[in-house]
Motif scaffolding. Structure first.
Motif, short mmCIF file in Angstrom:
data_model
loop_
_atom_site.label_atom_id
_atom_site.label_comp_id
_atom_site.label_asym_id
_atom_site.label_seq_id
_atom_site.Cartn_x
_atom_site.Cartn_y
_atom_site.Cartn_z
N THR A 4 41.32 38.75 45.57
CA THR A 4 39.95 39.17 45.28
C THR A 4 39.96 40.53 44.59
OG1 THR A 4 37.79 39.68 46.28
CG2 THR A 4 39.73 40.24 47.57
N VAL A 5 38.86 40.83 43.89
CA VAL A 5 38.73 42.12 43.20
C VAL A 5 37.27 42.57 43.26
CG1 VAL A 5 38.38 41.02 40.95
CG2 VAL A 5 39.23 43.37 41.06
N ILE A 6 37.08 43.89 43.21
CA ILE A 6 35.75 44.47 43.21
C ILE A 6 35.67 45.53 42.12
CG2 ILE A 6 36.35 46.21 44.97
CD1 ILE A 6 33.52 45.78 46.16
N THR A 7 34.54 45.57 41.43
CA THR A 7 34.36 46.53 40.36
C THR A 7 34.18 47.95 40.89
OG1 THR A 7 32.01 45.92 40.33
CG2 THR A 7 33.45 44.91 38.67
N ARG A 8 34.17 48.90 39.98
CA ARG A 8 34.15 50.32 40.36
C ARG A 8 32.98 50.69 41.25
NH1 ARG A 8 33.73 52.80 34.85
NH2 ARG A 8 33.29 50.67 34.19
N ASN A 9 31.81 50.13 40.97
CA ASN A 9 30.63 50.49 41.77
C ASN A 9 30.35 49.47 42.87
OD1 ASN A 9 29.64 48.30 40.38
ND2 ASN A 9 27.91 49.38 39.45
N GLY A 10 31.20 48.48 42.99
CA GLY A 10 31.03 47.47 44.01
C GLY A 10 30.02 46.40 43.67
N GLY A 11 29.53 46.40 42.44
CA GLY A 11 28.47 45.49 42.09
C GLY A 11 28.90 44.06 41.82
N THR A 12 30.17 43.89 41.50
CA THR A 12 30.68 42.55 41.18
C THR A 12 31.98 42.31 41.93
OG1 THR A 12 29.70 42.62 38.97
CG2 THR A 12 31.49 41.04 39.34
N THR A 13 32.09 41.11 42.48
CA THR A 13 33.32 40.70 43.16
C THR A 13 33.74 39.33 42.64
OG1 THR A 13 32.05 39.72 44.97
CG2 THR A 13 32.79 41.98 45.27
N THR A 14 35.03 39.09 42.68
CA THR A 14 35.59 37.80 42.29
C THR A 14 36.60 37.38 43.35
OG1 THR A 14 35.30 38.30 39.94
CG2 THR A 14 36.86 36.56 40.50
N TYR A 15 36.61 36.09 43.69
CA TYR A 15 37.51 35.59 44.72
C TYR A 15 38.29 34.39 44.19
CZ TYR A 15 34.64 38.30 47.95
OH TYR A 15 33.98 39.32 48.59
N ASP A 16 39.52 34.27 44.67
CA ASP A 16 40.25 33.03 44.45
C ASP A 16 39.57 31.93 45.26
OD1 ASP A 16 42.74 31.19 45.57
OD2 ASP A 16 42.90 31.77 43.45
N ASP A 17 39.62 30.72 44.74
CA ASP A 17 38.95 29.60 45.41
C ASP A 17 39.47 29.39 46.84
OD1 ASP A 17 38.53 27.41 42.50
OD2 ASP A 17 37.34 29.10 43.26
N SER A 18 40.72 29.74 47.07
CA SER A 18 41.33 29.48 48.39
C SER A 18 40.72 30.35 49.50
CB SER A 18 42.83 29.72 48.33
OG SER A 18 43.12 31.07 48.05
N VAL A 19 40.06 31.44 49.13
CA VAL A 19 39.50 32.34 50.15
C VAL A 19 37.98 32.47 50.04
CG1 VAL A 19 41.66 33.64 50.15
CG2 VAL A 19 39.71 34.48 48.79
N LYS A 20 37.41 31.86 49.03
CA LYS A 20 35.97 31.99 48.81
C LYS A 20 35.20 31.50 50.03
CE LYS A 20 35.15 31.43 44.53
NZ LYS A 20 34.95 30.81 43.20
N GLY A 21 34.22 32.28 50.46
CA GLY A 21 33.43 31.93 51.63
C GLY A 21 34.03 32.37 52.94
#
Length: 123
Positions: A49-66
């Motif tokens: 997973t990753v989070i942008t500098r201000n925390g406004g956007t996150t991305t997750y691998d499908d295996s951990v999403k949710g």
């Protein structure tokens, strides 16, 4: 010298929860996208997973999403990974990583790495 120090790993039963922390120093934390990767024995390091500098956007691998949630506190120079509903296949060494400015999902794009923190999920 930039440094990332992880904490919070350990042994947990399947279905349980853990929270990892990664404290950064020696860099301007708010200028960095922050990510978590993991590496299981005999396998390549993989994006979690990753989070942008201000925390406004996150991305997750499908295996951990949710199940996993990344967050950050720029006042504390710390990024967190809350892991719920853990499965045995989540067992790995977890690494936090920092990339200046923009998020990425490829490990080679990251500038700084923590030392790694073992998470073991028993069945």
């Amino acid at each position: 010298q930039p440094q990332l120090v992880e904490s919070g790993g350990g042994l947990v039963q399947a279905g349980g929860s853990l929270r990892l922390s990664c404290a950064a120093s020696g860099l301007t934390f708010r200028n960095y996208a922050m990510a978590w990767f993991r590496q299981a024995p005999g396998q390549e390091r993989e994006f979690v997973t990753v989070i942008t500098r201000n925390g406004g956007t996150t991305t997750y691998d499908d295996s951990v999403k949710g199940r996993f949630t990344i967050s950050r506190d720029n006042a504390k120079n710390t990024v967190y990974l809350l892991m719920n509903s853990l499965k045995p296949e989540d067992t790995a060494v977890y690494y936090c990583a920092a990339r200046r400015w923009f998020l990425a999902t490829v490990s080679n794009d990251y500038n700084y790495w923590g030392q790694g923190n073992q998470v073991t999920v028993s069945s």
